[in-house]
Design a protein around this motif. Structure first.
Motif, PDB file in Angstrom:
ATOM      1  N   LEU A  86       0.834  -1.198   0.000  1.00 16.49           N
ATOM      2  CA  LEU A  86       0.000   0.000   0.000  1.00 16.49           C
ATOM      3  C   LEU A  86       0.869   1.248   0.000  1.00 16.49           C
ATOM      4  N   ASP A  87       0.373   2.289  -0.629  1.00 16.25           N
ATOM      5  CA  ASP A  87       1.044   3.585  -0.572  1.00 16.25           C
ATOM      6  C   ASP A  87       0.490   4.340   0.619  1.00 16.25           C
ATOM      7  N   THR A  88       1.348   5.058   1.349  1.00 12.60           N
ATOM      8  CA  THR A  88       0.874   5.904   2.438  1.00 12.60           C
ATOM      9  C   THR A  88       1.138   7.354   2.070  1.00 12.60           C
ATOM     10  N   LYS A  89       0.212   8.195   2.469  1.00 18.49           N
ATOM     11  CA  LYS A  89       0.328   9.602   2.149  1.00 18.49           C
ATOM     12  C   LYS A  89      -0.155  10.416   3.337  1.00 18.49           C
ATOM     13  N   GLU A  90       0.507  11.514   3.599  1.00 21.75           N
ATOM     14  CA  GLU A  90       0.150  12.369   4.721  1.00 21.75           C
ATOM     15  C   GLU A  90      -0.998  13.303   4.330  1.00 21.75           C
ATOM     16  N   PHE A  91      -2.029  13.307   5.166  1.00 21.37           N
ATOM     17  CA  PHE A  91      -3.179  14.187   4.977  1.00 21.37           C
ATOM     18  C   PHE A  91      -3.433  14.945   6.272  1.00 21.37           C
ATOM     19  N   GLN A  92      -4.221  15.994   6.185  1.00 23.42           N
ATOM     20  CA  GLN A  92      -4.589  16.765   7.363  1.00 23.42           C
ATOM     21  C   GLN A  92      -6.104  16.713   7.500  1.00 23.42           C
ATOM     22  N   PHE A 149     -11.204  10.943  18.432  1.00 20.83           N
ATOM     23  CA  PHE A 149      -9.976  11.656  18.789  1.00 20.83           C
ATOM     24  C   PHE A 149      -9.486  12.602  17.690  1.00 20.83           C
ATOM     25  N   LEU A 150     -10.195  12.672  16.558  1.00 19.40           N
ATOM     26  CA  LEU A 150      -9.776  13.571  15.481  1.00 19.40           C
ATOM     27  C   LEU A 150      -9.931  15.022  15.916  1.00 19.40           C
ATOM     28  N   ASP A 151      -8.900  15.830  15.710  1.00 19.83           N
ATOM     29  CA  ASP A 151      -8.921  17.262  16.005  1.00 19.83           C
ATOM     30  C   ASP A 151      -8.689  18.024  14.716  1.00 19.83           C
ATOM     31  N   ASP A 152      -9.316  19.174  14.574  1.00 18.94           N
ATOM     32  CA  ASP A 152      -9.095  20.005  13.393  1.00 18.94           C
ATOM     33  C   ASP A 152      -7.603  20.280  13.238  1.00 18.94           C
ATOM     34  N   GLY A 153      -7.084  20.046  12.038  1.00 18.71           N
ATOM     35  CA  GLY A 153      -5.671  20.296  11.766  1.00 18.71           C
ATOM     36  C   GLY A 153      -4.747  19.139  12.098  1.00 18.71           C
ATOM     37  N   MET A 154      -5.293  18.005  12.584  1.00 19.22           N
ATOM     38  CA  MET A 154      -4.467  16.845  12.949  1.00 19.22           C
ATOM     39  C   MET A 154      -3.903  16.171  11.696  1.00 19.22           C
ATOM     40  N   ASP A 155      -2.622  15.802  11.751  1.00 25.07           N
ATOM     41  CA  ASP A 155      -1.992  15.078  10.653  1.00 25.07           C
ATOM     42  C   ASP A 155      -2.287  13.586  10.808  1.00 25.07           C
ATOM     43  N   VAL A 156      -2.707  12.944   9.714  1.00 18.35           N
ATOM     44  CA  VAL A 156      -3.015  11.516   9.702  1.00 18.35           C
ATOM     45  C   VAL A 156      -2.351  10.878   8.487  1.00 18.35           C
ATOM     46  N   GLN A 157      -2.216   9.551   8.516  1.00 20.80           N
ATOM     47  CA  GLN A 157      -1.665   8.796   7.388  1.00 20.80           C
ATOM     48  C   GLN A 157      -2.805   8.044   6.711  1.00 20.80           C
ATOM     49  N   LEU A 158      -2.979   8.238   5.418  1.00 20.70           N
ATOM     50  CA  LEU A 158      -3.952   7.478   4.654  1.00 20.70           C
ATOM     51  C   LEU A 158      -3.223   6.380   3.896  1.00 20.70           C
ATOM     52  N   GLU A 159      -3.758   5.161   3.957  1.00 19.10           N
ATOM     53  CA  GLU A 159      -3.196   4.066   3.173  1.00 19.10           C
ATOM     54  C   GLU A 159      -4.014   3.960   1.900  1.00 19.10           C
ATOM     55  N   LEU A 160      -3.320   3.973   0.765  1.00 23.43           N
ATOM     56  CA  LEU A 160      -3.988   3.984  -0.536  1.00 23.43           C
ATOM     57  C   LEU A 160      -3.685   2.701  -1.298  1.00 23.43           C
ATOM     58  N   TYR A 161      -4.713   2.168  -1.969  1.00 23.12           N
ATOM     59  CA  TYR A 161      -4.558   1.021  -2.845  1.00 23.12           C
ATOM     60  C   TYR A 161      -5.131   1.430  -4.191  1.00 23.12           C
ATOM     61  N   ASP A 162      -4.317   1.423  -5.235  1.00 26.36           N
ATOM     62  CA  ASP A 162      -4.718   1.920  -6.556  1.00 26.36           C
ATOM     63  C   ASP A 162      -5.282   3.343  -6.453  1.00 26.36           C
ATOM     64  N   GLU A 163      -4.584   4.190  -5.702  1.00 24.05           N
ATOM     65  CA  GLU A 163      -4.958   5.604  -5.515  1.00 24.05           C
ATOM     66  C   GLU A 163      -6.276   5.790  -4.768  1.00 24.05           C
ATOM     67  N   LYS A 164      -6.828   4.711  -4.187  1.00 21.78           N
ATOM     68  CA  LYS A 164      -8.090   4.804  -3.451  1.00 21.78           C
ATOM     69  C   LYS A 164      -7.814   4.600  -1.958  1.00 21.78           C
TER      70      LYS A 164
END
Length: 187
Positions: free
Chosen positions: A66-72, A105-120
């Motif tokens: 899986l690809d991981t990408k940083e999102f906010q 536990f999500l806070d506005d502006g929190m950095d999270v990692q999304l795992e992507l499979y085929d860009e999804k």
């Protein structure tokens, strides 16, 4: 990448029945009669189904990368969560159940990692620990402090956790997001 059925480890993402599955628990079993096998408990990352499968050493499975990408994290809207790509500032909406119980536990502006499979996007990983303020804590019962006991407390996001007796309302603490347990006092 193909791997042997007995080389499967917890946390691996594998392809099974045309789906993507995350390995939860494994148990290597060597019966007295017959060959050894690996009992694997897996969860489908697309629809959330769980299954148990036996793999022998002769079986091979496709290990998925899986690809991981940083999102906010930006905000919640109805049953959707809005995230922003930190590279190109594009926003995406994802269902709340993709995050699971950790969504509290999500806070506005929190950095999270999304795992992507085929860009999804197929999963969202929050930091393991977060700081939170206690809004409500039960009083300590006299004599209760002699042993290492914990008391219930409510965080600002409504989540209940058990905390040591010396923690009072208004205190900032560090909480394990996935276990929902007290880690320590915030510095």
């Amino acid at each position: 990448m193909k791997i042997s059925g007995v080389d499967i480890r917890p946390g691996n993402i594998i392809e099974y029945e045309n789906g993507i599955w995350k390995v939860g628990k494994i148990q290597h079993t060597q019966p007295g009669k017959g060959g050894a096998y690996m009992q694997v408990e897996m969860k489908n990352l697309v629809d959330g189904r769980k299954t148990n499968v036996r793999y022998r050493s002769a079986d091979t499975v496709e290990k998925v990368r899986l690809d991981t990408k940083e999102f906010q994290y930006l905000y919640a809207e109805d049953e959707m969560l809005v995230f922003m790509d930190k590279d190109n500032y594009e926003q995406i909406n994802l269902p709340t159940d993709l995050v699971g119980d950790a969504a509290a536990f999500l806070d506005d502006g929190m950095d999270v990692q999304l795992e992507l499979y085929d860009e999804k996007p197929i999963s969202v990983a929050l930091p393991n620990t977060v700081e939170a303020t206690i809004t409500e804590a039960d009083a300590v019962v006299k004599g209760q402090t002699a042993s290492s006991s914990y008391k219930p407390a409510v965080l600002e996001n409504g989540v209940r956790v058990m905390v040591p007796p010396h923690i009072e309302s208004g205190t900032r603490i560090v909480v394990d997001v996935y276990e929902r347990t007290y880690v320590g006092k915030a510095s």
